[in-house]
Design a protein around this motif. Structure first.
Motif, PDB file in Angstrom:
ATOM      1  N   LEU A  22       0.831  -1.201   0.000  1.00  0.00           N
ATOM      2  CA  LEU A  22       0.000   0.000   0.000  1.00  0.00           C
ATOM      3  C   LEU A  22       0.868   1.254   0.000  1.00  0.00           C
ATOM      4  CD1 LEU A  22      -2.724   1.481   0.172  1.00  0.00           C
ATOM      5  CD2 LEU A  22      -2.638   1.151   2.649  1.00  0.00           C
ATOM      6  N   ASN A  23       1.900   1.281   0.810  1.00  0.00           N
ATOM      7  CA  ASN A  23       2.784   2.448   0.874  1.00  0.00           C
ATOM      8  C   ASN A  23       3.530   2.645  -0.446  1.00  0.00           C
ATOM      9  OD1 ASN A  23       1.978   1.863   3.526  1.00  0.00           O
ATOM     10  ND2 ASN A  23       3.759   2.843   4.374  1.00  0.00           N
ATOM     11  N   GLN A  24       3.927   1.550  -1.086  1.00  0.00           N
ATOM     12  CA  GLN A  24       4.613   1.635  -2.373  1.00  0.00           C
ATOM     13  C   GLN A  24       3.694   2.237  -3.444  1.00  0.00           C
ATOM     14  OE1 GLN A  24       5.662  -2.446  -2.997  1.00  0.00           O
ATOM     15  NE2 GLN A  24       7.421  -2.369  -1.624  1.00  0.00           N
ATOM     16  N   ILE A  25       2.481   1.724  -3.506  1.00  0.00           N
ATOM     17  CA  ILE A  25       1.538   2.199  -4.535  1.00  0.00           C
ATOM     18  C   ILE A  25       1.120   3.638  -4.244  1.00  0.00           C
ATOM     19  CG2 ILE A  25      -0.731   1.820  -5.584  1.00  0.00           C
ATOM     20  CD1 ILE A  25       1.442  -0.176  -6.446  1.00  0.00           C
ATOM     21  N   PHE A  26       0.887   3.971  -2.974  1.00  0.00           N
ATOM     22  CA  PHE A  26       0.551   5.360  -2.643  1.00  0.00           C
ATOM     23  C   PHE A  26       1.709   6.288  -2.988  1.00  0.00           C
ATOM     24  CE2 PHE A  26       0.110   9.131  -0.029  1.00  0.00           C
ATOM     25  CZ  PHE A  26      -1.206   9.487  -0.290  1.00  0.00           C
ATOM     26  N   GLY A  27       2.933   5.825  -2.772  1.00  0.00           N
ATOM     27  CA  GLY A  27       4.106   6.606  -3.169  1.00  0.00           C
ATOM     28  C   GLY A  27       4.126   6.864  -4.666  1.00  0.00           C
ATOM     29  N   LEU A  28       3.783   5.839  -5.456  1.00  0.00           N
ATOM     30  CA  LEU A  28       3.704   6.013  -6.917  1.00  0.00           C
ATOM     31  C   LEU A  28       2.572   6.966  -7.303  1.00  0.00           C
ATOM     32  CD1 LEU A  28       4.345   2.379  -8.220  1.00  0.00           C
ATOM     33  CD2 LEU A  28       5.857   4.368  -8.418  1.00  0.00           C
ATOM     34  N   TYR A  29       1.464   6.874  -6.591  1.00  0.00           N
ATOM     35  CA  TYR A  29       0.331   7.776  -6.830  1.00  0.00           C
ATOM     36  C   TYR A  29       0.760   9.230  -6.604  1.00  0.00           C
ATOM     37  CZ  TYR A  29      -4.226   9.994  -5.913  1.00  0.00           C
ATOM     38  OH  TYR A  29      -5.317  10.827  -5.918  1.00  0.00           O
ATOM     39  N   SER A  30       1.429   9.467  -5.497  1.00  0.00           N
ATOM     40  CA  SER A  30       1.920  10.814  -5.190  1.00  0.00           C
ATOM     41  C   SER A  30       2.952  11.266  -6.215  1.00  0.00           C
ATOM     42  CB  SER A  30       2.524  10.852  -3.785  1.00  0.00           C
ATOM     43  OG  SER A  30       1.547  10.538  -2.830  1.00  0.00           O
ATOM     44  N   LEU A  31       3.806  10.351  -6.647  1.00  0.00           N
ATOM     45  CA  LEU A  31       4.812  10.672  -7.654  1.00  0.00           C
ATOM     46  C   LEU A  31       4.162  11.053  -8.984  1.00  0.00           C
ATOM     47  CD1 LEU A  31       7.843  10.817  -8.349  1.00  0.00           C
ATOM     48  CD2 LEU A  31       7.695   8.399  -9.008  1.00  0.00           C
ATOM     49  N   SER A  32       3.098  10.366  -9.346  1.00  0.00           N
ATOM     50  CA  SER A  32       2.394  10.672 -10.591  1.00  0.00           C
ATOM     51  C   SER A  32       1.770  12.067 -10.542  1.00  0.00           C
ATOM     52  CB  SER A  32       1.317   9.613 -10.848  1.00  0.00           C
ATOM     53  OG  SER A  32       0.733   9.784 -12.103  1.00  0.00           O
ATOM     54  N   ILE A  33       1.161  12.417  -9.410  1.00  0.00           N
ATOM     55  CA  ILE A  33       0.585  13.758  -9.260  1.00  0.00           C
ATOM     56  C   ILE A  33       1.696  14.803  -9.261  1.00  0.00           C
ATOM     57  CG2 ILE A  33      -0.707  15.295  -7.719  1.00  0.00           C
ATOM     58  CD1 ILE A  33      -2.296  12.800  -6.829  1.00  0.00           C
ATOM     59  N   PHE A  34       2.796  14.503  -8.571  1.00  0.00           N
ATOM     60  CA  PHE A  34       3.950  15.404  -8.558  1.00  0.00           C
ATOM     61  C   PHE A  34       4.461  15.635  -9.983  1.00  0.00           C
ATOM     62  CE2 PHE A  34       8.649  15.343  -8.745  1.00  0.00           C
ATOM     63  CZ  PHE A  34       8.912  16.594  -8.205  1.00  0.00           C
ATOM     64  N   TRP A  35       4.579  14.576 -10.747  1.00  0.00           N
ATOM     65  CA  TRP A  35       5.062  14.663 -12.134  1.00  0.00           C
ATOM     66  C   TRP A  35       4.162  15.575 -12.958  1.00  0.00           C
ATOM     67  CZ3 TRP A  35       9.277  12.233 -14.463  1.00  0.00           C
ATOM     68  CH2 TRP A  35       9.322  12.325 -15.859  1.00  0.00           C
ATOM     69  N   TRP A  36       2.835  15.315 -12.872  1.00  0.00           N
ATOM     70  CA  TRP A  36       1.878  16.125 -13.643  1.00  0.00           C
ATOM     71  C   TRP A  36       1.927  17.591 -13.200  1.00  0.00           C
ATOM     72  CZ3 TRP A  36      -2.256  18.011 -10.607  1.00  0.00           C
ATOM     73  CH2 TRP A  36      -3.070  18.918 -11.279  1.00  0.00           C
ATOM     74  N   ALA A  37       1.787  17.838 -11.910  1.00  0.00           N
ATOM     75  CA  ALA A  37       1.702  19.216 -11.416  1.00  0.00           C
ATOM     76  C   ALA A  37       3.010  19.977 -11.615  1.00  0.00           C
ATOM     77  CB  ALA A  37       1.303  19.228  -9.935  1.00  0.00           C
ATOM     78  N   GLY A  38       4.123  19.304 -11.385  1.00  0.00           N
ATOM     79  CA  GLY A  38       5.419  19.960 -11.553  1.00  0.00           C
ATOM     80  C   GLY A  38       5.698  20.339 -12.999  1.00  0.00           C
TER      81      GLY A  38
END
Length: 195
Positions: A22-38
């Motif tokens: 769960l922590n790994q996938i949530f980390g990827l989820y946050s990374l994807s949003i970071f990628w888009w927003a950044g």
């Protein structure tokens, strides 16, 4: 702000227990949003069209995976992975991978960035690219519904946890929806850029 706060939250959750799925996938989820927003922040402030094209390609690459990774997080968090959820999750990842291929290899998902309202450069989807917001809406809605039903059935601390995640996710997705308005060339005063 979205990129930085989401990245920080993802790192905090991941390092709390990096071996937990769960922590790994949530980390990827946050990374994807970071990628888009950044990358979108760089896109809207690009000094010329050449850089805007590069940032646009990078930005959309992040958009494709936000919804499926959100659904994956919800499936892991709620421990509800019946056949329908697994099938929808597989289709969501497959469609995201296909859109990424069409975007990066065939350049068939976005039009060149253009001026929209107060933003000097913003990308819009092509006719094929219209599948992106459609798939995004379907997958996010399915994830939110799963989260809502899990919240309604939960009790105690688990219910409180799911309540905050549901309402936080709903507010986040509603707050992010003005981004799609700009992609279609609509500026809603008071909503953009504050949505």
């Amino acid at each position: 702000i979205t990129a930085i706060t989401t990245f920080a939250l993802g790192v905090l959750v991941f390092i709390a227990n990096p071996k937990k799925r769960l922590n790994q996938i949530f980390g990827l989820y946050s990374l994807s949003i970071f990628w888009w927003a950044g990358t979108e922040a760089f896109l809207i402030s690009a000094p010329n069209l050449a850089l805007a094209l590069t940032y646009s390609r990078l930005e959309w690459s992040g958009k494709f995976f936000i919804a499926p990774i959100f659904l994956h997080t919800v499936c892991l968090l709620t421990s509800q992975r019946p056949i329908l959820s697994r099938a929808i999750l597989r289709m969501a990842y497959a469609s995201s991978a296909l859109l990424l291929f069409l975007h990066l290899v065939l350049d068939a998902v976005t039009n060149p960035p253009r001026h929209v309202a107060y933003v000097p450069f913003f990308s819009s989807p092509t006719s094929i690219g219209l599948l992106t917001p459609i798939a995004f809406f379907i997958v996010v809605t399915f994830g939110l519904l799963k989260l809502w039903f899990a919240y309604r059935q939960a009790t105690g601390q688990r219910r409180t946890q799911l309540k905050y995640l549901f309402w936080g996710s709903l507010i986040g997705y509603l707050g992010g929806s003005p981004d799609w308005f700009l992609a279609f060339g609509f500026h809603v005063p008071g909503l953009n850029p504050f949505g």
